[in-house]
Design a protein around this motif. Structure first.
Motif, PDB file in Angstrom:
ATOM      1  N   SER A   1       0.826  -1.219   0.000  1.00  0.00           N
ATOM      2  CA  SER A   1       0.000   0.000   0.000  1.00  0.00           C
ATOM      3  C   SER A   1       0.855   1.262   0.000  1.00  0.00           C
ATOM      4  O   SER A   1       0.389   2.342  -0.376  1.00  0.00           O
ATOM      5  N   GLY A   2       2.100   1.110   0.426  1.00  0.00           N
ATOM      6  CA  GLY A   2       2.992   2.264   0.444  1.00  0.00           C
ATOM      7  C   GLY A   2       3.585   2.592  -0.925  1.00  0.00           C
ATOM      8  O   GLY A   2       4.206   3.644  -1.110  1.00  0.00           O
TER       9      GLY A   2
ATOM     10  N   ARG B   1       1.626   0.130  -7.663  1.00  0.00           N
ATOM     11  CA  ARG B   1       0.836  -0.854  -6.923  1.00  0.00           C
ATOM     12  C   ARG B   1      -0.156  -1.552  -7.866  1.00  0.00           C
ATOM     13  O   ARG B   1      -0.361  -2.765  -7.790  1.00  0.00           O
ATOM     14  N   GLU B   2      -0.705  -0.768  -8.770  1.00  0.00           N
ATOM     15  CA  GLU B   2      -1.719  -1.334  -9.675  1.00  0.00           C
ATOM     16  C   GLU B   2      -1.131  -2.436 -10.562  1.00  0.00           C
ATOM     17  O   GLU B   2      -1.721  -3.503 -10.719  1.00  0.00           O
ATOM     18  N   VAL B   3       0.052  -2.162 -11.127  1.00  0.00           N
ATOM     19  CA  VAL B   3       0.633  -3.191 -12.005  1.00  0.00           C
ATOM     20  C   VAL B   3       1.089  -4.412 -11.208  1.00  0.00           C
ATOM     21  O   VAL B   3       1.026  -5.543 -11.692  1.00  0.00           O
TER      22      VAL B   3
ATOM     23  N   ALA C   1       8.627  -1.120  -8.908  1.00  0.00           N
ATOM     24  CA  ALA C   1       7.833  -1.542  -7.747  1.00  0.00           C
ATOM     25  C   ALA C   1       8.501  -2.719  -7.049  1.00  0.00           C
ATOM     26  O   ALA C   1       8.627  -2.737  -5.809  1.00  0.00           O
ATOM     27  N   LEU C   2       8.964  -3.686  -7.823  1.00  0.00           N
ATOM     28  CA  LEU C   2       9.603  -4.861  -7.227  1.00  0.00           C
ATOM     29  C   LEU C   2      10.941  -4.498  -6.577  1.00  0.00           C
ATOM     30  O   LEU C   2      11.313  -5.061  -5.536  1.00  0.00           O
ATOM     31  N   ALA C   3      11.630  -3.549  -7.194  1.00  0.00           N
ATOM     32  CA  ALA C   3      12.896  -3.099  -6.591  1.00  0.00           C
ATOM     33  C   ALA C   3      12.644  -2.454  -5.239  1.00  0.00           C
ATOM     34  O   ALA C   3      13.391  -2.678  -4.274  1.00  0.00           O
ATOM     35  N   THR C   4      11.574  -1.707  -5.148  1.00  0.00           N
ATOM     36  CA  THR C   4      11.225  -1.073  -3.866  1.00  0.00           C
ATOM     37  C   THR C   4      10.879  -2.128  -2.826  1.00  0.00           C
ATOM     38  O   THR C   4      11.298  -2.039  -1.661  1.00  0.00           O
ATOM     39  N   LEU C   5      10.115  -3.130  -3.247  1.00  0.00           N
ATOM     40  CA  LEU C   5       9.711  -4.186  -2.303  1.00  0.00           C
ATOM     41  C   LEU C   5      10.912  -5.006  -1.843  1.00  0.00           C
ATOM     42  O   LEU C   5      11.013  -5.396  -0.678  1.00  0.00           O
TER      43      LEU C   5
END
Lengths: 185, 196
Positions: free
Chosen positions: B139-140, B146-148, B180-184
């Motif tokens: 959610s962050g 987040r959508e993709v 997004a995956l790099a952030t996660l």
């Protein structure tokens, strides 16, 4: 699954996210019924429209056929053979009539083939017009006006006065008679 | 086919709702049959995709009742496309933007009467999983990222399908997903999900 999709394929992450974000709420039967009713109505409406279109097309075809039949039945009859009036003389009216029928592409009696070429066309109109204004006795026919001699009139009496020209023998000169008048002394 | 007709008649006569059996036809075949005026084909499409649509609608609205409204509106919208509907990719890629836009409309309508404060173009947190650590981290992420992620890992859409559904180029999808995956991955709490 392509290679570029494999690049982003993490089964554990996918399972965890699916478990967190997938909702397994029950759908009430009323919703299913409403959807089924909407679909049934929609497709039935389409069937009705298709049926109406088919009937409409048939009706339109029938009307078109009726119009074609009526038009063919009421097609003007061929021109009467050489309607030359009471004295059987061709006139410019006949030429005009023939021209009108030609322009309307109506069927024309073969007797209007004046030049005998087997085709009734503008040449025949010209021929009728030429005949109608021709002064030749054979063209005018036998019912031309009688001459004065045939009527027994030898001298054109009264013709001059009738035409407005003064007739000399009967002319009375008022000036001359005035000169001869004697004035009492 | 005979069995489907029997069931359809059965449902009609008894007045009860029974999910039709899994139709062996593909979505493409069902769409073609529905275009030809077959209501059972549309019914099969509805039963095949209704659970996913409801789940997606719940994710977008955050409310079970609103999700049901979205479900109905979405399939009414799909129904309005027949006849003449051309399915060029998976039905999910057609339904996804429809569900999203209808969800936004339903939330806006609901907020009009209920005085909601949440912006309409953002996804609410999942109702049943608000305590989930992974959900909190996801959610962050920025909304577009987040959508993709959710489309890829929850809805199971391919990168191409995500691009079609969102109307964005494939390169943009890959870029967003990669970021997004790099952030996660940087977060130690979720690193275990990236292990093979």
């Amino acid at each position: 699954m392509t290679d570029q999709n494999d690049e982003f394929d993490f089964p554990k992450l996918g399972d965890a996210l699916s478990a967190a974000y997938t909702h397994h709420a029950a759908i009430p039967t009323s919703v299913d019924d409403a959807m089924r009713a909407a679909a049934t109505e929609r497709f039935a409406q389409r069937r009705r429209m298709r049926l109406m279109a088919r009937w409409g097309a048939g009706l339109a075809a029938g009307i078109a056929a009726a119009i074609v039949i009526m038009v063919s039945l009421h097609r003007p009859a061929p021109v009467a053979p050489l309607a030359r009036g009471f004295d059987q003389q061709l006139t410019m009216i006949d030429a005009l009539t023939l021209a009108k029928h030609l322009a309307a592409k109506e069927s024309i009696d073969k007797s209007w083939d004046m030049n005998g070429d087997g085709v009734i066309d503008q040449k025949d109109v010209d021929a009728v017009a030429t005949i109608s204004v021709s002064l030749k006795p054979r063209v005018l026919g036998q019912h031309s006006l009688p001459t004065l001699q045939q009527l027994g009139i030898a001298h054109p009496v009264g013709l001059a006065s009738a035409s407005g020209m003064p007739a000399k023998p009967n002319t009375v000169s008022l000036a001359k008679s005035a000169d001869k008048t004697e004035v009492p002394q | 086919m005979v069995r489907i007709f029997y069931l359809a008649e059965h449902v009609k006569l008894r007045g009860v709702t029974v999910d039709p059996p899994n139709d062996p036809r593909s979505d493409q075949d069902l769409v073609a049959a529905a275009n030809g005026g077959d209501p059972s084909a549309f019914d099969a499409l509805y039963h095949r995709h209704k659970a996913w649509v409801l789940s997606l609608a719940t994710r977008f609205t955050g409310d079970a009742d609103q999700a049901l409204d979205v479900l109905q509106e979405t399939f009414i919208y799909l129904l309005s496309k027949f006849p003449g509907f051309k399915l060029t990719s998976r039905l999910s890629t057609f339904l996804y933007p429809a569900v999203k836009n209808i969800s936004i409309a339903v939330r806006r309508k609901s907020a009009k009467f209920g005085g909601g404060q949440q912006p309409f173009d953002t996804l609410p947190a999942p109702v049943a999983a608000r305590q989930n650590e992974l959900v909190a981290i996801v959610s962050g992420l920025p909304e577009t990222h987040r959508e993709v992620v959710l489309m890829r890992f929850v809805d199971g859409l391919s990168l191409e399908e995500i691009g079609v559904a969102l109307g964005i180029p494939l390169g943009t999808v890959k870029s967003r997903l990669h970021n997004a995956l790099a952030t996660l991955r940087e977060d130690p709490r979720v690193q275990r999900f990236f292990e093979p």
